[in-house]
Every structure is written in C-alpha cells, then in structure tokens.
Design an enzyme around this catalytic site. Structure first.
Site, PDB file in Angstrom:
ATOM      1  N   ILE A 123       0.857  -1.180   0.000  1.00  0.00           N
ATOM      2  CA  ILE A 123       0.000   0.000   0.000  1.00  0.00           C
ATOM      3  C   ILE A 123       0.896   1.234   0.000  1.00  0.00           C
ATOM      4  CG2 ILE A 123      -0.338  -0.137   2.518  1.00  0.00           C
ATOM      5  CD1 ILE A 123      -3.162   1.210   1.832  1.00  0.00           C
TER       6      ILE A 123
ATOM      7  N   THR B  74       2.839   7.107   1.297  1.00  0.00           N
ATOM      8  CA  THR B  74       3.923   8.074   1.495  1.00  0.00           C
ATOM      9  C   THR B  74       4.606   8.453   0.178  1.00  0.00           C
ATOM     10  OG1 THR B  74       4.273   7.073   3.649  1.00  0.00           O
ATOM     11  CG2 THR B  74       6.028   8.502   2.820  1.00  0.00           C
TER      12      THR B  74
ATOM     13  N   PRO C 111       7.900  11.162  -1.516  1.00  0.00           N
ATOM     14  CA  PRO C 111       9.115  11.866  -1.105  1.00  0.00           C
ATOM     15  C   PRO C 111       8.796  13.168  -0.377  1.00  0.00           C
ATOM     16  CG  PRO C 111       9.368  11.055  -3.339  1.00  0.00           C
ATOM     17  CD  PRO C 111       7.961  10.732  -2.924  1.00  0.00           C
ATOM     18  N   GLY C 112       7.747  13.839  -0.783  1.00  0.00           N
ATOM     19  CA  GLY C 112       7.459  15.144  -0.184  1.00  0.00           C
ATOM     20  C   GLY C 112       6.484  15.126   0.968  1.00  0.00           C
TER      21      GLY C 112
ATOM     22  N   SER D 160       3.383  12.228   6.918  1.00  0.00           N
ATOM     23  CA  SER D 160       2.367  12.449   7.955  1.00  0.00           C
ATOM     24  C   SER D 160       1.136  13.130   7.382  1.00  0.00           C
ATOM     25  CB  SER D 160       2.937  13.353   9.066  1.00  0.00           C
ATOM     26  OG  SER D 160       4.077  12.774   9.634  1.00  0.00           O
TER      27      SER D 160
ATOM     28  N   THR E 202       6.716  -0.641   1.895  1.00  0.00           N
ATOM     29  CA  THR E 202       6.965  -2.019   2.314  1.00  0.00           C
ATOM     30  C   THR E 202       6.468  -2.989   1.243  1.00  0.00           C
ATOM     31  OG1 THR E 202       6.715  -1.358   4.614  1.00  0.00           O
ATOM     32  CG2 THR E 202       6.484  -3.704   4.148  1.00  0.00           C
TER      33      THR E 202
ATOM     34  N   GLU F 110      -4.328  -1.311  11.822  1.00  0.00           N
ATOM     35  CA  GLU F 110      -2.905  -1.245  11.500  1.00  0.00           C
ATOM     36  C   GLU F 110      -2.095  -0.932  12.756  1.00  0.00           C
ATOM     37  OE1 GLU F 110      -1.809   1.503   8.422  1.00  0.00           O
ATOM     38  OE2 GLU F 110       0.340   1.146   8.730  1.00  0.00           O
TER      39      GLU F 110
ATOM     40  N   GLN G  23      22.145  -2.420  26.070  1.00  0.00           N
ATOM     41  CA  GLN G  23      23.178  -1.918  26.995  1.00  0.00           C
ATOM     42  C   GLN G  23      23.671  -3.038  27.919  1.00  0.00           C
ATOM     43  OE1 GLN G  23      24.573   1.021  26.861  1.00  0.00           O
ATOM     44  NE2 GLN G  23      25.782   0.959  28.732  1.00  0.00           N
TER      45      GLN G  23
ATOM     46  N   THR H 119       3.656   8.565  12.683  1.00  0.00           N
ATOM     47  CA  THR H 119       4.680   8.752  13.728  1.00  0.00           C
ATOM     48  C   THR H 119       4.026   8.894  15.099  1.00  0.00           C
ATOM     49  OG1 THR H 119       4.676  11.167  13.666  1.00  0.00           O
ATOM     50  CG2 THR H 119       6.104  10.058  12.074  1.00  0.00           C
TER      51      THR H 119
END
Ligand code: FAD
Ligand code: FAD
Ligand code: FAD
Ligand code: FAD
Lengths: 384, 384, 384, 384
Positions: free
Chosen positions: C128, C131, C133-134, C137, C163, C249, C343, C372
């Site tokens: 799907i 998104t 390049p420009g 969100s 993906t 999702e 760690q 995000t």
C-alpha cells in the site's frame, strides 16, 4: 560539605571572602529562626536591615546611591549560600537580583536618590507585580490599568502570586497605560507604588506547597492615585524593560537552583551513609550509588555551566536565550536531584521535619516562576 | 553552522587555526571517500600518513621523538572536527588520545625512539587490546597469558572488539604475566606486539551496528614469542598504567560525543526548517520547537562543561571521577540528541543515506566502550 | 521462554493451537534462512505460498473468497510469534493486517473474487503506497495524481518507503483524483495497480537502519493507465477508507512491538545470567536486576493492555484514539526495552551477530511508521 | 468526568451500584469537611461508623462475623472513589484492605468474634505497626521485643510513621518474640495491642508533605503487658503472615494511585480548556495537547492493567511479584501524571487551594510506603 569545596572559576578571592560573611549571617540570623518564620509564612522585616548592614542587599548599586558598586558575582554568592543553607525564600534575591536593577537602569535621578539607599540598607522591602489572576505567561494580556488624570495615574486592577507581597513598602506595578495601542505590549508601563497609598490593599498571604517563609500575596489596587513622576522610565516602555531584566532574573534562579540541589545531594550522601538496612548502609546498595553517581555527574556539569554563564553575564555577553536555557536546565536538574534524594530518604523524606522534605517542596516552584519552563522553551525555540 | 560559531573558552587562537587545517583535511580527504570506506568496513592505511603530515596524529608527542610537543587541546580539535564531520570512526583518536600516551609515559627510551616517530607520521597504526571474549568491564579477569621463556614472553589468548584491529601494525596487548598473584590486578602487564610476529592472527572484521568505516576485530595469539624488552614499563604494573590513562580516553570520548551531537542538532534544525507538513515547516510545530530548544539548552550546558573539563585536564587537575563523569554525561547527551533528531526526520531518519541514520548508529557504542556507563557510575559512586 | 507462558486473556484454545503451527513454520522455514534474506534485503516470494498453505495469510478473509473467516486474533498470533521469533519483517503482516481489509471492506465483488483468494494463498504479494518523497504524515498533501481519460485513470507520481515494494504484484496506490476540491482530503482515491502495468517502475530497495530482510522501496508511476474499475470503492473516499483501517494497522504494530520487546527481555535475562564479571553473573548486580525488574513490570502491564485492546477490537469497540494510544505506548515500551537490553549486553550488543543488535535496529522504525508517534499524540490530543 | 465513564472489565453491576453509594457518601460526608480535617491533621472518629453503616468498611468480612462477605472488588471501589474524590487519606483503606485480613486469615475464633464486627461497623479503628525509627524496608531488623512473662508478653519498643496512629483503638504490633533465632525472620510475631493498655503511648501526629487529613504517628511501648492470647496466629510466624498479605496491600495502593491520577488528569483537561494565554486556551498549545495525550495513553494502559490485576486477585492468581509490579507501575504513573498536571496549572499549581497541589503532595508518599519502589524492584528482580 560546603560550597567552597567545589572547584569554581567564576569568583575572585574577594567574592569568596564575602561568601564567609554571608554564611555566618545565615547561620547566626536565619537558621535559628527559620522554623518559626516558616510557620508564620513570613520573614519579619527586622531581618532586612541586618542583611543590609553586611552588604548583602543589592551589592551592585553604585556607590553614589549608597551601594557598594560590586558586580553580580556578589549577588550570586548570596543566592548560592542562601539556597545551600536551605531557607531559600527570604525575598532578598528578589530585591537584589531583580527589582533594584529596574531602578538602577531606568529610574529617574530622583527615584534613584529616594529609593536606592533604602533598598541597599534594607529599610525598604520591594516587590514587582506582573502576574494577575487572569494572566501570567502572557504579560501582554494584563488588565490592570493606569489612566492619566492630571498629573496622576489612577491605578485599578489586581495582582497575584507576588513575592514579598505582605512585606513590601514599594511595589513596581506593571500595568497598561494604553489599552488600545497595537501591538499591545506598547501599552505596558511600570509604576512605583508606595504601599501607603490609598486604595492599595494586600490580599491573603497565600498558602503554598513550599517556600513556607516567603510571603506571596494577592494585591489589590482600587483607584490608587500615583503621581506621574512615579512612572519608571518612559511610559509605554515597560514591556521592553521587563524583557531586558529577565536574563539576570533567570540566571539568579539558576544559581539558587544549582546550590539547593547541591545541598540536597550532600545531605543525602550523609543520610545514606548513616542509615542502614539489611545490615549495611543504604549507600552501599548499587542502586543508591548509581543514583547518586548520576546526580553528582550532573551537578559537576551544572557548576561548570553556571560558572560559564556567570562569566558571560559579568561580561554582558549572556543572551536572553542563554539565560532562559540556564533557568530551564538548572531548575530541571534541581527537581531531579530533589525528587531522587527524597526517595533515598524513605519514609523520612515525607516528613517536614527533614530538610529534604522542605527543600523538595520549595523546589517545585522554580520550574514555574520567573517564566515557566515551557515559556523558556518557547523563547529558545523561537530563535532556532 | 560550524563548530567555531560556538562561544568557547578552552582554546587559543593557535588551536583555532589548527581547526581550519583539520577541517580542510576532512573535507578533502575523508568526506569524498567516507561512503566507500563505510562499505569496505575499513579506512585504508594510505590515509594515515596524510593526516600525519598535517600534524593531526599524536600532536602531544615531544619534539625529540618527532612530535610537535603540543597540548591535548590539539587532540580535542581533531576529535571535535572529525565527529562534527560525521565520519567519526577513523581510528586516529585511538592512536592520538590513548595508545601514544602509554608509550610516552611508560615506554623505554628504545621503545620511544622506535615507535613514536612512526605513530606521529602515520607510518604505523596501533591498537590496544584489553577486552576478551570472556571479559570486558572486569579487566582483572583477563585470561590472556604471557609466560616467560628465557628472554621472551610466550603469549597465548584471544582479544575481541579491538579498534584498528585489521590495520594495526603494533598492538599493546594487556595480559597476565602472573596468574597466581593476589590481588589479581598485580599480574597484569602490557606487551608491545608487532603484527608481524609468528602466531599472531587477526580474526574477522566484526559486523557492527554502526561506525561502519572503523575496523573492529578479534585478535588471536598462539604461542607468540615477544622479547622481554617489549614489555611496557614494569611487569605487573599494567593495570596501574591502564587506570592512569583512562581519564584522557574518557575525555576524548566526551569531546567526540558532544561534537557529533552538535552536528546532529544542526542538521536537524536545517531539515525541519526545510521539510514541510500540513502547510508549514516541521520546525513550526511547537513539539518540534520545544524538543529542539531542550536539546539546544543541553548542548549549551555541554560545551560549557567540556571547556571546563578540557581546561582542568590541561592543568592536570581532572580527576578520574571527573573524567568518568564527562564520559557518562556527554555520551548520554549524545544519545538523547541523536535519537530525538532521528525521530524528527520521520521516515528519512531510518534510511542509511541520511547522515542522521549513520550518526545515530555510530553513537550507540559510546555508552558502551571506554568503560560502559554503568562502570562510570560504579567508579564515581565508589568515591562518594 | 516462549510466549505461551504468559498469562493471557485474549485468546481461545483454537488461537493457541494455531500459535503452535505458526511457531513451527517460523522455526522450519524462516529461521534457517533469515540471515541470508537479511543480507539480500528481501524475502523470496517463494515463501509466501508456504505461509498461505498454513492459513497464516489473511486469516480473516471470508470463506467465500478463499479465506478461513477467522477473527483478528489469528492475525495477532502470527504477529506475536513472528516478532518473538525475531525475523519480524516478512511483510506478511502488512498484507494480512492492513492491505487485505481494504479489499474486504471496500472492494467490488469482482475485485474481491480476483484478488482475495490469491492474497490468502500467497500467490500475490501486495503493498500500500501512501507516502511520497514530499509528504508522509500529511497525507492530504500527496501529489500523485490520477486523471481520468475515458474509462481509465492516468497515474503520475512517485511513492517512497513502500513495504513489499520490490515483491509486490499488486499495489494500492493512494492518489488525488481531484486536486482542486476543498477540503483536499475529498480528492483522495485508492487505485489497485498491478505491477505489470506499463509506466510503473520500482526504484531502489532502500538501505535501512534495520529490518534488513524487508524490502522497502521507491515506486514510480509515469502515465500508468489504470482502468476505472480498479478504483477501490468510491472515488474521493480514499481518505475516509484510510482512516477507517488505521486502528487495526496500529493495533497490529502494537502487537508486534510488545512481542519483540518480550523476546529482547527474555534473551537478556538469559544473557546476563550467563555472562560474568567481577566474579558473578551480570544479573546479580543490583543495577541489572532493577533495570530488568522495571522492564518486566512494564511488559506485564503491556500484555494486560494488549489483551484489553485485542478484546475491544474483536468486539469492534476499539476507538481510533485507543488504537493510536496502543501504537504509541507499545512502540515506546519496545524501544525502552530494546535499548536497555542492548546496553546490558555490553560490547556484544553492538555486534550484528547478536539478536539484540538486529532487534534493536529493527525496532527503531516502529515509532515512525504507521503514523509517527507525534501524529498519534496529535490524534489523541485532538479528542481531549 | 467520573470514573464510571471508563470502560472497565473488573466489575459487575453490583459493584457499580455500590460505587454510587460510595460516591454519595464521599460527597455528603467527606467533601464538606475535608478542608477542616486537613487542617486538623486527622479525620474524626465519628465518621467511621457512618462509613461502616453503608458497608464501606471491610466488605470482605464473612457474614458470620458481621460482614457482608463480598469480594475485594468492593474494597477497590471504595479505594477508587475515595482517591478520585481527592481526600484520599481517610485510613479506611488501611483497615479494609490490609489490617482486617490478618484477623480474618490468622485470627483465633475469639479474636475474630471480638474484633471483626467492630472493624466492619467502624466502632473500632485499627493500625498496623511494622516500621520503626531504625528500620522500615528491612523488617527483620526490627527491635521492638515481646518477652514472655507467664501468660503475658511484655512489649518494649517504638514504632513510627504509623497510619491511623492517633485514632487507633487496636494496633497490630510486629515485634520480635525471639531475638536469638536464625534466620531472624523466624522471631517475628504480631500482637494485638489495645490502645488502652498501660505503657502504650502515642507520639506526635507527624507533620507530613501531604495527605494532611491522615494521622501518621509515632507509637511507644514501655513494658506493655499483653496476654498471650493476643498473639495473632502462631508465634514466630509473623513474618510469613506479613508476606502473605502484602500483595493485596500493594494492589490496593495501585488502585488508589490509578484513580487519583485519573482525577488529576480530568481536572487538568478542564483547567487547560478554561485557562487562556496568548489568546487561546492553554490546551490548544501543542505541548499541552501532547503532554495530556501521552498521559491519557498511559491512563488507558493503566486501567487495562488494573482490571487484569483485579481479576487475577479475585481468582487468587495474582503473584507477589505481580502485586509488587502493580504497586511500582501505578505509583510511578501517578507521580508522572501529578507532576505534569501541576506544571500545566502554572502558578496556581503551587497553591494549596487548588486540588492539584494537594493531590500532588499526597501522591509523593505512594512510591515510599507499602514497601518502597526500590524494594518492589528488589522483589521482582529476585525472581527473574
Ligand atoms: C511562589 C511564586 C512566586 C511568584 N512571584 C511572583 C512575583 O513576585 N511577581 C510576579 O509578577 N509573579 C510572580 N509569580 C507568578 C509567576 O511568574 C507565574 O505563575 C508564571 O509566570 C506562570 O504564569 P501563570 O501562573 O499565569 O500560568 P499560565 O500562564 O496560566 O500557564 C499555565 C500553563 O500553560 C503553559 N503555557 C503558557 N503559555 C504557553 C505557550 N505559549 N506554550 C505552551 N505552554 C504554555 C504554562 O507553561 C503553564 O504550564 C510567582 C509565582 C509563584 C508560584
Ligand atoms: C566498537 C567497539 C570498539 C571497541 N574497541 C576496543 C578496543 O580498541 N580495545 C579494547 O580493549 N576494547 C574495545 N572495546 C571493548 C569495550 O571496551 C567493552 O565492550 C566494554 O568495556 C564492555 O565490556 P564487555 O563487552 O565485556 O561487557 P561486560 O563487561 O560483559 O558487561 C555487560 C553488561 O554488564 C554491565 N556490568 C559490568 N559490570 C558491572 C557492574 N559491576 N555493575 C553493574 N553493571 C555491570 C555492563 O555495564 C554491561 O551493561 C570495543 C568495543 C566496541 C563495541
Ligand atoms: C521501514 C518503513 C516502512 C514504511 N512502509 C510504508 C508503506 O508500506 N506504505 C506507506 O505508505 N508508507 C510507509 N512508510 C512511510 C511512513 O508511514 C512515514 O515515514 C511516516 O508516516 C512519516 O512520514 P514522513 O517520513 O513523511 O515524515 P514527516 O511527515 O515529514 O515528519 C517529519 C517529522 O515531523 C513530525 N511531524 C509531522 N507532522 C507533525 C505535526 N503536526 N506536529 C508535530 N510533529 C509533526 C513527524 O512526527 C516527524 O517527526 C514506511 C516507512 C518506513 C521507514
Ligand atoms: C505517610 C506514611 C504512612 C505510613 N504508614 C505506615 C503504617 O501504617 N505502618 C507501618 O508499619 N509503616 C508505615 N509507613 C512506613 C513505610 O512503610 C516505610 O517508610 C517504608 O517501608 C520505607 O522504610 P524506611 O522509611 O525505613 O526507609 P529505609 O528502609 O530506611 O529506606 C531508605 C532508602 O533506602 C532504600 N533501600 C532500602 N533497602 C534497599 C535495598 N535493598 N536496595 C536498594 N535500596 C534500598 C529505600 O528504597 C529508600 O529509598 C508509612 C510511611 C509513611 C511515609
């Protein structure tokens, strides 16, 4: 432990000698009475002249106005030692680090001659009143007004959360002398209001989370007539004056925050070394050691930064953003130290008889006053 | 942005002039090849003499041994600029800030004459091998042994995670010359092992999370015969030597951490100013501004502290605990900056073609190597 | 350890039986090849039908379209086991948890008959593409356009970070079928684009920080002609469809995040029990124990919340804000666990040969994709 | 807002009906007097029978002993509503959730008959005294002793930080009946000590950071003679009894913590919606929204976990480690919520007249009492 064991770079030998004077004063005059004053919610005015006599009030005032003409380092020494002593909230620093500068920088010759010697001697206690019930961060939104009527202003409005509000003889009141002008900040002026003027009234001494011995109050102004000559500097420039003095106010908060954090740390190392559980000192548990090692690290970093900022301020290089950053960082550090140190005290940390409990309560305000830490981020963020 | 825009106090004009030399070298020699070297997992040895020719390697070596006899400030300049440039992991700093001091401080006259000029010129690449598959934090637990056989030691054991492991011509191998002695640290010695000796074998160039261009390797020693004269300083004093050199190593890590954090910050301000969403630059969202304001604050504090620590180190006053605190604090800051800055890049932050992704991966190791941050807390905590 | 030792409430015995099937498949088919696929940057398509044969793909598809008609709990089982297995990024979950629902919920009868059986069997791999390049969100800002030309759309634009981008046979492309309409979201539509169409081109398989075996790509569309019947649901409703499918999702991401965090935790308990320093297991240091106790606590809380959210989702009660909160919280937890566990591995944590290093790299994306975590806060905050 | 708007799974309709009763009681009997009691530092004993009459005290006591024979869900309802109401510290929960269980589980038939009906009715107020000036976390280190003398024990020692210490009619005193035995915990017993016994003396009602209305006291025992029949259960089993009852005590603290956090959150949403700065509600600043969104997320997670834990406890499946984890997690959450919400109040947050200031002060103790959060980590960490 005492603060002079920390390797510093900001101070001269004279500063350090003064530190001893201050420390003795705190031990002799403040400490024995602290508990009583905390209960009373106020420090008696009689203490102020004693501090004044030792040069602890407003050390930067020029000699011609009765001062010592020293640098801000002397203020910082008073702040550090007071904060380290733990009875932080005597209101001295408000007078010495903040209020007095308005007079020195913008006062008329007459205002200076009238007030500065008394601020230095402690004969007069001052306050600065910006915040109102309806507005704090957003000073331009203030609603206290001063309308001109002949050669007087008529002042109306109310202020709140004002430090030294009960003790103050002289109040620098921020108000709108012009409510129509755009942008709004151009309407802000600062008036010198003597507490004796008719129509002025003190409200409650507010019941706070901490800083018990500091009086913080509501103030009311109902048709208070103030001579035009009581306007500080130029009418309509109040906002600019406020902005110009804030970096030093913020640095002053940073200094106290760092020193009080150091005290909490030192006390906690001592406490955890003494207190035992499961057959060994609390300090011997790795969690305790790691927590304290982490705090010690941050305190080391903090002192280095503070000296850097003090040096810059003494050279008049500290920018408003750097001052805001100092306030932000040191008060956040202070809080982290306080809260972790209280925890390491166990149940004792929750009892007001322990210094850590009082220091912890007192420290909560520093992220809020002098401009909230959100406002600090706003200021810094705007200049990115 | 560049690092010289930050108000600093640690450096002289000479240091700053050297900064320009270093920066040009990085731009001309490192940047164009960085991507290729990252892919190769190693920096070619041919780069070393070029750096050496400019005085960038081991600037503190006394002139009598082919060095420039400068102070650690010059090392710090190289570290800062390299880290800010972003191809941090050239291995130079290991040689200049760490390995060379062992030779200068504890090497025999012959060892110094043989090796120091070559370390300065870049003819020889060095490594120091402490960590083993079975032990890292706990150096006394090392199992590599050197048994005396006439005027040789016979060295057996394996080391891992050794920086410059593939390139190294000379390796300072920490080993046990006495496995029975109590306390165990009294059995530790350091041998100078040339890579040409029989029985020495390099293992894999390890596949790491980041610092792609740095070769980090396993090293194997099977009956390697090393002349007794290759022992550094006195037999059985290795552990003491290690402890004595660690503060500078840690300061060196702190310097790089701070500078690389500044770079990530500067890049992110630029990125968020450029990148738009919902009709405005990402930077204009209050969350972005507050996040960056907070980081800028911490970077300000960090530079002040770094200069304090550098000044103390130059005056030989920096204590082991202060050095440990510097390593701890600056690497934690570095991480916080990296991770928040990556986040502000959105999806781009996850792509290796962006500098932030590489810097972020590279930064993860600094809380681990040079002594883990837990060990730093242990060291500081022990002295409370 | 294995996931079925954790007390759960979301699943039936049938779910748990299915878990065993999935686990065996992962052990037999995925684990032995994981390292190779990670190196290749892609999972071969030949694996998909094997998963499909076991019912692991799109278990919720109704039986009439070749599916098993099960509930989302089966998806969650696949997600959990895959994430716990550690080779998280097979792309299955994108197909099963996200893409397929668009077809089930909004596809035409023909689209369903054509595609659903193949999604279930694994014959077809999907992607799907939202998104660009420009813009990421801010989906309304997308610039890929589909102009109508007779009974076709002509598609132009480019997508990135997609993906399954290299493997995909069918791509759901989000685009603007109307660039003038206000508000802008009313112009968004979703087109089914077969990878065989002329003018479609795959860009690079992007080089990422982690999730090495997942192919993530740029996709280019140059005058790609797509029949009108390939529009999903109604033209101009794409944005609404996207919003409607996002809670699942996000829950799907939360499930994987929790399970992979549990794995890192279990591995680290084992590692620190085994690894020794200063004469005892790393786990015996209080700092290690406290760190792990704290993470265990949070994992306990996490499983309880996940079961709550799964139960609500199965009852169709999970609100978009609750789904966003789940994504936010579990991915933040995942990160905290990953970073602290790395760690505790010391130097080994930085080496890609250790599972923790790969898991840590893989985990960094979950705070970014699927919206995000800043966008999650925005969504939740808007409904306060 | 009120707590019944949150989707819960732990409660039945009967529980929820009871919630209304409790809420009304709090509104009618507690709220109007809260401020007065806070000033007095104590809740008058006259309130207890009113609560008892409504079934709010010790609802789990079997009917044969005057109780209602209900499940712990009813206790939790009282805890939730009290905490949400904000006058958290009435001491009811100590009696209902903690003390009474010792009697029910280990009391002799006579002890049960004597005390249980009065605990239920509120005729008798109880306390449990474990902590001493010299020891808290380490209960085995207690120094209060009970030496047998005929058919009496002679009790000596002092206790501190004892909740209900001023009001208590009956005190469960933990003491050593054997100071020589190894391991030391085998010497611990619990005695029922009536406040009327000679030699018993209450110390100061301690001045605490918060929970103003709760009386917390020192207690002194000087040669107090207590009949042997007042020993709870078997001599030497006290420590085991304590361990067995702690999970419920901890769950009880978790319940209150979560509910009080929810209240602070709800109040703060309301406050920031109302309060304006820079021309808009504080809530409209992204920082405010993000902060509150994050807290709302954590509260959602918290309620899910709490219901999980309650359900497990009702099924007697909650392990000591799970109970400890609940105490740890919910009290840490409570603190985070309190502190962030106070900050969003600006200066008002520092004033005791605001509920947030009182709630914040009250909340600081929950990370300390009922076993400090460090001890919780110790307990969980030991079982890794
Ligand atoms: C003990 C004490 C002593 C004080 N002494 C004095 C004194 O002597 N003289 C005086 O004038 N004042 C004094 N103050 C007042 C103090 O300066 C104010 O409380 C402070 O500036 C905050 O203002 P406020 O209380 O109106 O909060 P508000 O401005 O109402 O702020 C409420 C919340 O909103 C946040 N906020 C506001 N604007 C933004 C924004 N743009 N973006 C994001 N978040 C925002 C704030 O950070 C805060 O969290 C004192 C206060 C205290 C508590
Ligand atoms: C990229 C890279 C480069 C390196 N370069 C070199 C090099 O050039 N030369 C060299 O000799 N080494 C090098 N190292 C090794 C590095 O110094 C060690 O990895 C580091 O000191 C940690 O040791 P360890 O890996 O054995 O971890 P361990 O000692 O096994 O530690 C595992 C975990 O236990 C913790 N721990 C250990 N002791 C305690 C304690 N007492 N209390 C609490 N927690 C404790 C640690 O903090 C860590 O979290 C390098 C490592 C890396 C990753
Ligand atoms: C491995 C991977 C796989 C992916 N798979 C897919 C896929 O299959 N299909 C697909 O369509 N996409 C996919 N994505 C893209 C992913 O969904 C986006 O990267 C993500 O939504 C963020 O968008 P962006 O990268 O454009 O960041 P931006 O939107 O440019 O955001 C940059 C920064 O600004 C912040 N920000 C943005 N708006 C605001 C705001 N209003 N307030 C405060 N902060 C804000 C963001 O949080 C972020 O920190 C994938 C990404 C990755 C890394
Ligand atoms: C308001 C209030 C009400 C109370 N009510 C009661 C009551 O009704 N009855 C009663 O018996 N008690 C009561 N207590 C006491 C309370 O239970 C104890 O204060 C608490 O258990 C901690 O014990 P302490 O104060 O002795 O701290 P200490 O045990 O001295 O602990 C000091 C510090 O050391 C830490 N520490 C201790 N052991 C370890 C370890 N092994 N590893 C790492 N860190 C460690 C602690 O976490 C703490 O930070 C109350 C306390 C308060 C404040």
């Amino acid at each position: 432990m005492s603060l002079d064991q920390i390797p510093r770079s900001a101070y001269t030998a004279d500063h350090e000698a003064f530190r001893q004077t201050v420390r003795r004063f705190l031990q002799d005059e403040i400490e024995p009475n602290g508990a009583k004053w905390a209960e009373d919610g106020i420090v008696p005015k009689s203490v102020w002249p004693k501090a004044g006599a030792l040069g602890m009030l407003c050390p930067t005032v020029p000699e011609e106005y009765g001062g010592l003409g020293l640098d801000f380092g002397y203020n910082a020494i008073v702040d550090e030692e007071s904060a380290y002593n733990g009875r932080v909230a005597t209101g001295f620093s408000l007078q010495s680090d903040i209020v007095v500068n308005y007079l020195v920088s913008y006062g008329s010759e007459e205002q200076k001659r009238t007030w500065l010697p008394k601020l230095v001697s402690g004969e007069v206690v001052t306050a600065i009143a910006m915040t109102e019930p309806g507005t704090g961060s957003d000073l331009q939104g203030m609603r206290t007004t001063a309308k001109k009527d002949g050669n007087h202003y008529v002042l109306n409005g109310s202020k709140t959360y004002i430090t030294n509000g009960q003790n103050a003889d002289l109040i620098l009141v921020c108000c709108k002398t012009d409510t129509a002008i755009e942008p709004a900040w151009k309407g802000v002026s600062i008036l010198l209001v003597e507490a004796t003027r008719e129509g002025f009234r003190r409200g409650r001494n507010l019941d706070k989370i901490g800083q018990d011995e500091a009086d913080t109050s509501e103030l009311f102004f109902d048709d208070v007539r103030v001579p035009i000559t009581n306007c500080l500097g130029e009418e309509g420039k109040g906002f600019i004056y406020l902005m110009s003095e804030l970096p030093q106010e913020r640095l002053s908060i940073a200094v106290s925050a760092q020193a009080s954090a150091q005290r909490a740390f030192d006390d906690t190392v001592a406490f955890t070394r003494e207190r035992k559980a499961f057959g060994k000192p609390i300090l011997d548990f790795q969690n305790t050691r790691f927590t304290l090692a982490d705090l010690k690290t941050k305190l080391q970093v903090g002192w280095a930064h503070l000296d850097w900022a003090l040096a810059r301020h003494l050279r008049k290089e500290l920018t408003p953003e750097e001052g805001a950053a100092a306030k932000l960082w040191h008060t956040e550090l202070q809080w982290e130290v306080m809260d972790k140190c209280l925890q390491l005290h166990g149940g004792a940390g929750y009892m007001n008889e322990y210094a850590i409990a009082r220091a912890w309560r007192g420290a909560r305000v520093t992220r809020i006053f002098g401009g909230t830490n959100e406002i600090m981020k706003e200021l810094i963020g705007r200049k990115l």
